[in-house]
Design a protein around this motif. Structure first.
Motif, PDB file in Angstrom:
ATOM      1  N   GLU A  58      30.661  33.330  -2.357  1.00  0.00           N
ATOM      2  CA  GLU A  58      31.900  32.372  -2.737  1.00  0.00           C
ATOM      3  C   GLU A  58      32.838  33.324  -3.430  1.00  0.00           C
ATOM      4  O   GLU A  58      33.887  32.652  -3.824  1.00  0.00           O
ATOM      5  CB  GLU A  58      31.358  31.187  -3.601  1.00  0.00           C
ATOM      6  N   ARG A  59      32.575  34.171  -4.075  1.00  0.00           N
ATOM      7  CA  ARG A  59      33.544  35.079  -4.725  1.00  0.00           C
ATOM      8  C   ARG A  59      34.234  36.134  -3.912  1.00  0.00           C
ATOM      9  O   ARG A  59      33.893  36.556  -2.646  1.00  0.00           O
ATOM     10  CB  ARG A  59      32.911  35.877  -5.964  1.00  0.00           C
ATOM     11  N   ASN A  60      35.439  36.433  -4.266  1.00  0.00           N
ATOM     12  CA  ASN A  60      36.193  37.586  -3.843  1.00  0.00           C
ATOM     13  C   ASN A  60      35.171  39.052  -4.026  1.00  0.00           C
ATOM     14  O   ASN A  60      34.722  39.525  -4.917  1.00  0.00           O
ATOM     15  CB  ASN A  60      37.643  37.994  -4.398  1.00  0.00           C
ATOM     16  N   GLN A  61      35.245  39.584  -2.729  1.00  0.00           N
ATOM     17  CA  GLN A  61      34.567  40.772  -2.704  1.00  0.00           C
ATOM     18  C   GLN A  61      34.904  41.969  -3.551  1.00  0.00           C
ATOM     19  O   GLN A  61      34.301  42.890  -4.056  1.00  0.00           O
ATOM     20  CB  GLN A  61      34.304  41.244  -1.220  1.00  0.00           C
ATOM     21  N   ASN A  62      36.280  41.927  -4.238  1.00  0.00           N
ATOM     22  CA  ASN A  62      36.533  43.214  -4.924  1.00  0.00           C
ATOM     23  C   ASN A  62      36.423  42.797  -6.402  1.00  0.00           C
ATOM     24  O   ASN A  62      36.535  43.623  -7.108  1.00  0.00           O
ATOM     25  CB  ASN A  62      38.043  43.405  -4.536  1.00  0.00           C
ATOM     26  N   ASN A  63      35.920  41.620  -6.716  1.00  0.00           N
ATOM     27  CA  ASN A  63      36.055  41.194  -8.036  1.00  0.00           C
ATOM     28  C   ASN A  63      34.616  41.649  -8.698  1.00  0.00           C
ATOM     29  O   ASN A  63      33.419  41.329  -8.256  1.00  0.00           O
ATOM     30  CB  ASN A  63      35.798  39.597  -8.248  1.00  0.00           C
ATOM     31  N   THR A  64      34.444  42.494  -9.797  1.00  0.00           N
ATOM     32  CA  THR A  64      33.510  43.179 -10.458  1.00  0.00           C
ATOM     33  C   THR A  64      32.771  41.989 -11.247  1.00  0.00           C
ATOM     34  O   THR A  64      33.263  40.959 -11.690  1.00  0.00           O
ATOM     35  CB  THR A  64      34.016  44.147 -11.623  1.00  0.00           C
ATOM     36  N   CYS A  65      31.358  41.911 -11.011  1.00  0.00           N
ATOM     37  CA  CYS A  65      30.563  41.054 -11.672  1.00  0.00           C
ATOM     38  C   CYS A  65      29.133  41.311 -11.993  1.00  0.00           C
ATOM     39  O   CYS A  65      28.690  42.451 -11.690  1.00  0.00           O
ATOM     40  CB  CYS A  65      30.253  39.446 -10.656  1.00  0.00           C
ATOM     41  N   THR A  79      15.612  33.527  -5.183  1.00  0.00           N
ATOM     42  CA  THR A  79      15.849  33.019  -3.875  1.00  0.00           C
ATOM     43  C   THR A  79      16.208  34.032  -2.663  1.00  0.00           C
ATOM     44  O   THR A  79      15.889  33.772  -1.455  1.00  0.00           O
ATOM     45  CB  THR A  79      16.982  31.883  -3.988  1.00  0.00           C
ATOM     46  N   LEU A  80      17.227  34.930  -3.083  1.00  0.00           N
ATOM     47  CA  LEU A  80      17.853  35.837  -2.055  1.00  0.00           C
ATOM     48  C   LEU A  80      17.421  37.480  -2.752  1.00  0.00           C
ATOM     49  O   LEU A  80      16.889  37.731  -3.892  1.00  0.00           O
ATOM     50  CB  LEU A  80      19.175  35.610  -2.118  1.00  0.00           C
ATOM     51  N   ARG A  81      17.822  38.154  -1.736  1.00  0.00           N
ATOM     52  CA  ARG A  81      17.777  39.771  -1.781  1.00  0.00           C
ATOM     53  C   ARG A  81      18.852  40.519  -1.334  1.00  0.00           C
ATOM     54  O   ARG A  81      19.736  40.145  -0.338  1.00  0.00           O
ATOM     55  CB  ARG A  81      16.619  40.455  -1.275  1.00  0.00           C
ATOM     56  N   ILE A  82      19.393  41.390  -2.430  1.00  0.00           N
ATOM     57  CA  ILE A  82      20.581  42.182  -1.519  1.00  0.00           C
ATOM     58  C   ILE A  82      20.359  43.821  -1.744  1.00  0.00           C
ATOM     59  O   ILE A  82      19.771  44.104  -2.851  1.00  0.00           O
ATOM     60  CB  ILE A  82      22.146  41.874  -2.636  1.00  0.00           C
ATOM     61  N   LYS A  83      20.997  44.334  -0.894  1.00  0.00           N
ATOM     62  CA  LYS A  83      20.798  45.754  -0.742  1.00  0.00           C
ATOM     63  C   LYS A  83      21.819  46.493  -1.990  1.00  0.00           C
ATOM     64  O   LYS A  83      23.035  46.108  -2.126  1.00  0.00           O
ATOM     65  CB  LYS A  83      21.192  46.430   0.535  1.00  0.00           C
ATOM     66  N   LEU A  84      21.273  47.443  -2.752  1.00  0.00           N
ATOM     67  CA  LEU A  84      22.108  48.102  -3.624  1.00  0.00           C
ATOM     68  C   LEU A  84      22.538  49.435  -3.331  1.00  0.00           C
ATOM     69  O   LEU A  84      21.903  50.145  -2.799  1.00  0.00           O
ATOM     70  CB  LEU A  84      21.296  48.202  -5.134  1.00  0.00           C
ATOM     71  N   VAL A  85      23.573  49.787  -3.382  1.00  0.00           N
ATOM     72  CA  VAL A  85      24.176  51.180  -3.115  1.00  0.00           C
ATOM     73  C   VAL A  85      25.021  51.722  -4.241  1.00  0.00           C
ATOM     74  O   VAL A  85      25.393  50.919  -5.166  1.00  0.00           O
ATOM     75  CB  VAL A  85      24.989  51.109  -1.873  1.00  0.00           C
ATOM     76  N   GLY A  86      25.318  53.050  -3.927  1.00  0.00           N
ATOM     77  CA  GLY A  86      26.038  53.733  -5.396  1.00  0.00           C
ATOM     78  C   GLY A  86      25.397  54.862  -5.683  1.00  0.00           C
ATOM     79  O   GLY A  86      23.917  54.930  -5.660  1.00  0.00           O
ATOM     80  N   THR A  87      26.194  55.694  -6.182  1.00  0.00           N
ATOM     81  CA  THR A  87      25.486  57.065  -6.779  1.00  0.00           C
ATOM     82  C   THR A  87      25.589  57.298  -7.964  1.00  0.00           C
ATOM     83  O   THR A  87      25.124  58.451  -8.905  1.00  0.00           O
ATOM     84  CB  THR A  87      26.373  58.246  -6.207  1.00  0.00           C
ATOM     85  N   HIS A  88      25.655  56.115  -9.204  1.00  0.00           N
ATOM     86  CA  HIS A  88      25.517  56.139 -10.510  1.00  0.00           C
ATOM     87  C   HIS A  88      24.414  56.345 -10.963  1.00  0.00           C
ATOM     88  O   HIS A  88      24.071  56.974 -12.258  1.00  0.00           O
ATOM     89  CB  HIS A  88      26.058  54.554 -10.890  1.00  0.00           C
ATOM     90  N   GLU A 116      31.889  44.902   2.141  1.00  0.00           N
ATOM     91  CA  GLU A 116      32.252  43.973   3.343  1.00  0.00           C
ATOM     92  C   GLU A 116      31.002  43.822   4.055  1.00  0.00           C
ATOM     93  O   GLU A 116      30.842  43.051   4.801  1.00  0.00           O
ATOM     94  CB  GLU A 116      33.504  44.919   4.096  1.00  0.00           C
ATOM     95  N   ASN A 117      29.892  45.018   4.199  1.00  0.00           N
ATOM     96  CA  ASN A 117      28.871  45.005   4.848  1.00  0.00           C
ATOM     97  C   ASN A 117      27.604  44.068   4.057  1.00  0.00           C
ATOM     98  O   ASN A 117      26.549  44.133   4.573  1.00  0.00           O
ATOM     99  CB  ASN A 117      28.200  46.370   5.352  1.00  0.00           C
ATOM    100  N   GLY A 118      27.932  43.622   3.277  1.00  0.00           N
ATOM    101  CA  GLY A 118      26.919  42.725   2.405  1.00  0.00           C
ATOM    102  C   GLY A 118      26.050  43.383   1.369  1.00  0.00           C
ATOM    103  O   GLY A 118      25.494  42.860   0.582  1.00  0.00           O
ATOM    104  N   ALA A 119      26.482  44.794   1.024  1.00  0.00           N
ATOM    105  CA  ALA A 119      25.502  45.352   0.164  1.00  0.00           C
ATOM    106  C   ALA A 119      26.612  45.393  -1.229  1.00  0.00           C
ATOM    107  O   ALA A 119      27.647  44.841  -1.090  1.00  0.00           O
ATOM    108  CB  ALA A 119      25.432  47.082   0.484  1.00  0.00           C
TER     109      ALA A 119
END
Length: 445
Positions: free
Chosen positions: A68-75, A123-132, A152-155
């Motif tokens: 429901e959020r803007n994808q570019n917003n940090t959260c 309830t849900l699962r999301i893929k994490l990406v990044g090199t931090h 955009e790809n859901g990660a």
């Protein structure tokens, strides 16, 4: 000329077993997912306090709110980490052994560049990406908060991490002056079934009972208030055996059973003699005759009938946490740390570093029940660290190692890797007053 006799009274011993890991009821119908839900629920409020301080200007959202959020917003999202590993052993391995097919090759670790990290909540699962952060520094079962934004790809692109951190230290165990606390001796991996250094075992017995040594040695031994034996006392490994048919398998199992019974009797006699002059805290280990799943329950009194009669003998769980002379002590016989090392596959990181990280993750065995066998539970996760220990150890390690760890809020904890006695003939003395440690060797030249 008469030889002078030295006589010292052993320092007082005040013991409190927190019984944190004792299991009174078992239910095999419960699902293991309930443990993760209980873990997340228990640590969520604790990690929220840190998140509000570290990332006060970002919004905390659930996984279901991300769409429901803007994808570019940090959260910020909070959940439990899951690392998908292709190299993990599968049920096919067990079937191949049962059907006498060619088994899959054994692996010392499951780490691979193909590992994928996910974060999941109730309830849900999301893929994490990044090199931090290096994915090999992470294991399944850690509750954490991540800061970033959805792609955009859901990660979810992670820019920063936050873990629960070390539990606050409570000053409720100050009933005894520090100068009277004495020392403890921690040994691990006696492995009486395979220990060829029987002279070292005898030397340990004679030393702790005051049968050898000069006046200074007797004085030091008298300052030891108790001995902690951290697992694998009877056996330190499982013998590999190629099964050919039913009768050979049966004969082999009968031989192992008889040998274990004899070694158990030997351990009982050994501990019986020591318990008459020094308190003993005995933890089971991975290859000892007790339940394999964590938390392993204390040895049944019928297994060690002689030493179990003494009030100075304490059979405890693995892992275990309690207090000795106002110092909180926690530790395991090695399974949680060894499993973390197998999953991570980082040979350049010592067991002591992983021991420290379990404090940051606020969990004694984060990989349970995913890769560490454990009992199912529906309401609580017993492995959550709800106390800040003064001494935190892991047994059955290849070598002795130690450090003082200072947490963010100033808590100081002595971390110790206890070496296998059967391989190193070494134990570790710990001064309860200043938390200084030093190895003591019983090697016979």
């Amino acid at each position: 000329m008469e030889v002078p006799q030295f006589k010292y009274n052993r320092k007082s011993f005040k013991f409190d077993d927190f019984k944190k890991f004792e299991i009174f009821t078992q239910c095999s119908k419960q699902q293991y997912c309930n443990i993760y839900n209980a873990r997340l629920k228990a640590l969520k409020d604790h990690i929220l306090e840190k998140v509000k301080i570290k990332w006060a200007h970002y919004e905390i959202v659930s996984l279901s709110q991300l769409c429901e959020r803007n994808q570019n917003n940090t959260c910020i999202i909070i959940g439990t980490l899951y690392k998908h590993q292709e190299l993990r052993s599968s049920i096919l391995n067990e079937l191949s052994e049962e059907l006498q097919l060619i088994p899959q090759p054994a692996r010392t670790n499951y780490a691979s560049f193909k590992d994928i990290l996910y974060l999941e909540d109730e309830t849900l699962r999301i893929k994490l990406v990044g090199t931090h952060k290096n994915i090999q520094d992470i294991v399944t079962g850690i509750v954490c908060a991540v800061c970033g934004h959805e792609l955009e790809n859901g990660a979810f692109l992670v820019t920063d991490w936050c873990f629960p951190g070390c539990y606050p230290k409570l000053s409720i165990f100050n009933s005894q002056p520090l100068e009277k606390q004495g020392k403890i001796l921690i040994i691990s991996g006696l492995d009486l079934a395979n220990n060829l250094q029987s002279l070292s075992i005898n030397l340990l017995f004679e030393w702790i009972t005051g049968m050898i040594g000069c006046e200074e040695v007797h004085k030091e031994v008298a300052s030891i208030v108790c001995i902690i034996i951290a697992g694998n006392s009877i056996r330190g490994s499982i013998e590999t055996y190629n099964y050919k048919n039913y009768f050979e398998t049966k004969l082999h199992n009968e031989a192992i059973f008889k040998e274990t019974a004899n070694i158990t009797h030997k351990l009982d006699n050994f501990l019986h003699s020591i318990a008459q002059c020094c308190p003993i805290i005995l933890m089971p280990g991975e290859f000892d005759p007790t339940y394999h799943r964590l938390p392993q329950q204390p040895f049944h009194p019928c297994i060690l009938p002689e030493c179990s009669r003494f009030k100075s003998f304490y059979g405890v769980t693995n892992p275990w946490v309690g207090s000795i002379n106002s110092r909180i002590i926690a530790g395991s016989s090695g399974q949680p740390i060894m499993d973390i090392m197998k999953i991570a596959g980082l040979i350049d990181i010592s067991p002591l570093i992983w021991l420290e990280r379990t404090l940051l993750w606020c969990h004694y065995a984060p990989t349970a029940p995913n890769t560490t066998p454990t009992y199912s539970s529906s309401k609580i996760d017993p492995f959550i660290i709800t106390e800040c220990p003064d001494i935190y150890f892991v047994g059955n390690m290849d070598k002795y190692d130690t450090k003082i760890y200072t947490a963010e809020e100033g808590q100081t904890i002595r971390l110790i890797c206890i070496p296998k006695f059967s391989k190193t003939q070494t134990g570790v003395l710990v001064d309860l007053q200043d938390l200084n440690t030093w190895p003591i060797s019983f090697t016979v030249n």
